[in-house]
Motif scaffolding. Structure first.
Motif, PDB file in Angstrom:
ATOM      1  N   LEU A   1       0.817  -1.212   0.000  1.00  0.00           N
ATOM      2  CA  LEU A   1       0.000   0.000   0.000  1.00  0.00           C
ATOM      3  C   LEU A   1       0.854   1.267   0.000  1.00  0.00           C
ATOM      4  CD1 LEU A   1      -2.816  -1.147   2.418  1.00  0.00           C
ATOM      5  CD2 LEU A   1      -3.015  -0.728  -0.047  1.00  0.00           C
ATOM      6  N   PHE A   2       1.958   1.259   0.748  1.00  0.00           N
ATOM      7  CA  PHE A   2       2.852   2.421   0.705  1.00  0.00           C
ATOM      8  C   PHE A   2       3.409   2.604  -0.705  1.00  0.00           C
ATOM      9  CE2 PHE A   2       3.245   2.269   5.409  1.00  0.00           C
ATOM     10  CZ  PHE A   2       2.993   3.606   5.669  1.00  0.00           C
ATOM     11  N   ALA A   3       3.773   1.506  -1.353  1.00  0.00           N
ATOM     12  CA  ALA A   3       4.344   1.576  -2.701  1.00  0.00           C
ATOM     13  C   ALA A   3       3.319   2.032  -3.731  1.00  0.00           C
ATOM     14  CB  ALA A   3       4.919   0.214  -3.095  1.00  0.00           C
ATOM     15  N   GLU A   4       2.055   1.687  -3.532  1.00  0.00           N
ATOM     16  CA  GLU A   4       1.013   1.974  -4.514  1.00  0.00           C
ATOM     17  C   GLU A   4       0.145   3.176  -4.152  1.00  0.00           C
ATOM     18  OE1 GLU A   4      -1.189  -1.675  -4.856  1.00  0.00           O
ATOM     19  OE2 GLU A   4       0.487  -2.731  -5.781  1.00  0.00           O
ATOM     20  N   ARG A   5       0.499   3.933  -3.127  1.00  0.00           N
ATOM     21  CA  ARG A   5      -0.352   5.058  -2.709  1.00  0.00           C
ATOM     22  C   ARG A   5      -0.471   6.078  -3.837  1.00  0.00           C
ATOM     23  NH1 ARG A   5       4.580   6.547  -1.070  1.00  0.00           N
ATOM     24  NH2 ARG A   5       5.059   8.758  -1.070  1.00  0.00           N
ATOM     25  N   PRO A   6      -1.560   6.824  -3.859  1.00  0.00           N
ATOM     26  CA  PRO A   6      -1.749   7.822  -4.927  1.00  0.00           C
ATOM     27  C   PRO A   6      -0.631   8.864  -4.935  1.00  0.00           C
ATOM     28  CG  PRO A   6      -3.776   7.496  -3.681  1.00  0.00           C
ATOM     29  CD  PRO A   6      -2.686   6.763  -2.948  1.00  0.00           C
ATOM     30  N   ALA A   7      -0.112   9.170  -6.096  1.00  0.00           N
ATOM     31  CA  ALA A   7       0.965  10.165  -6.232  1.00  0.00           C
ATOM     32  C   ALA A   7       0.474  11.535  -5.771  1.00  0.00           C
ATOM     33  CB  ALA A   7       1.434  10.226  -7.677  1.00  0.00           C
ATOM     34  N   GLY A   8       1.353  12.271  -5.123  1.00  0.00           N
ATOM     35  CA  GLY A   8       1.039  13.626  -4.722  1.00  0.00           C
ATOM     36  C   GLY A   8       0.220  13.745  -3.460  1.00  0.00           C
ATOM     37  N   HIS A   9      -0.033  12.642  -2.781  1.00  0.00           N
ATOM     38  CA  HIS A   9      -0.824  12.671  -1.548  1.00  0.00           C
ATOM     39  C   HIS A   9       0.015  12.177  -0.377  1.00  0.00           C
ATOM     40  CE1 HIS A   9      -4.636  13.549  -3.551  1.00  0.00           C
ATOM     41  NE2 HIS A   9      -4.198  12.749  -4.510  1.00  0.00           N
ATOM     42  N   ASN A  10       0.061  12.965   0.697  1.00  0.00           N
ATOM     43  CA  ASN A  10       0.790  12.548   1.890  1.00  0.00           C
ATOM     44  C   ASN A  10      -0.013  11.559   2.731  1.00  0.00           C
ATOM     45  OD1 ASN A  10       1.802  15.527   1.373  1.00  0.00           O
ATOM     46  ND2 ASN A  10       3.419  14.402   2.400  1.00  0.00           N
ATOM     47  N   TYR A  11      -1.337  11.651   2.655  1.00  0.00           N
ATOM     48  CA  TYR A  11      -2.189  10.799   3.486  1.00  0.00           C
ATOM     49  C   TYR A  11      -3.146  10.021   2.595  1.00  0.00           C
ATOM     50  CZ  TYR A  11      -5.362   9.236   7.125  1.00  0.00           C
ATOM     51  OH  TYR A  11      -6.108   8.462   7.968  1.00  0.00           O
ATOM     52  N   PHE A  12      -3.287   8.728   2.895  1.00  0.00           N
ATOM     53  CA  PHE A  12      -4.171   7.840   2.155  1.00  0.00           C
ATOM     54  C   PHE A  12      -4.970   7.038   3.172  1.00  0.00           C
ATOM     55  CE2 PHE A  12      -4.766   3.550   0.327  1.00  0.00           C
ATOM     56  CZ  PHE A  12      -5.577   3.887  -0.746  1.00  0.00           C
ATOM     57  N   GLU A  13      -6.286   7.237   3.192  1.00  0.00           N
ATOM     58  CA  GLU A  13      -7.129   6.543   4.176  1.00  0.00           C
ATOM     59  C   GLU A  13      -7.327   5.083   3.789  1.00  0.00           C
ATOM     60  OE1 GLU A  13     -10.508   8.357   6.619  1.00  0.00           O
ATOM     61  OE2 GLU A  13     -11.529   7.359   4.955  1.00  0.00           O
ATOM     62  N   LEU A  14      -7.190   4.204   4.781  1.00  0.00           N
ATOM     63  CA  LEU A  14      -7.382   2.769   4.574  1.00  0.00           C
ATOM     64  C   LEU A  14      -8.794   2.322   4.933  1.00  0.00           C
ATOM     65  CD1 LEU A  14      -4.134   1.351   6.226  1.00  0.00           C
ATOM     66  CD2 LEU A  14      -4.595   1.651   3.787  1.00  0.00           C
ATOM     67  N   ILE A  15      -9.293   2.836   6.047  1.00  0.00           N
ATOM     68  CA  ILE A  15     -10.582   2.360   6.553  1.00  0.00           C
ATOM     69  C   ILE A  15     -11.229   3.463   7.383  1.00  0.00           C
ATOM     70  CG2 ILE A  15      -9.565   1.323   8.636  1.00  0.00           C
ATOM     71  CD1 ILE A  15     -11.668  -0.956   8.297  1.00  0.00           C
TER      72      ILE A  15
END
Length: 108
Positions: free
Chosen positions: A9-23
């Motif tokens: 998930l860290f490798a595939e997180r959206p580009a340009g975003h510092n935070y990515f919600e999982l749940i």
């Protein structure tokens, strides 16, 4: 059951975003937070309690007036409303963040 493979998930997180919600459920929300060396942490105090778990990288965190180093395996609790931010980042910082209750969405 939800299952999260953090390295992928860290490798595939959206580009340009510092935070990515999982749940997000009523009792908690969780996501991934990434900062690069030299990048400022622009967080504001949250209305929710937070638990940070450092998955990768090296930095320091200031909570209130106290600074502590963080490395993989470090967990830091930040009570709701307390000023805090990561700084002195020397290697990409990868953090699992858990909010309780769920983080209040911000309007864009």
């Amino acid at each position: 059951m939800d299952n999260f493979e953090l390295p992928r998930l860290f490798a595939e997180r959206p580009a340009g975003h510092n935070y990515f919600e999982l749940i997000r459920v009523a009792a908690l929300s969780a996501g991934l937070y990434v900062l690069q060396p030299g990048e400022p942490d622009r967080q504001e105090p949250h209305n929710e309690d937070e638990l940070y778990y450092v998955v990768g990288g090296r930095a320091a965190i200031r909570v209130g007036g106290e600074d502590r180093p963080v490395t993989p395996g470090t967990a830091v609790f930040v009570p709701a409303g307390v000023e805090h931010h990561f700084h002195s980042i020397t290697a990409e910082l990868q953090v699992l963040v858990v909010f309780a209750p769920a983080e209040t969405p911000t309007s864009s």
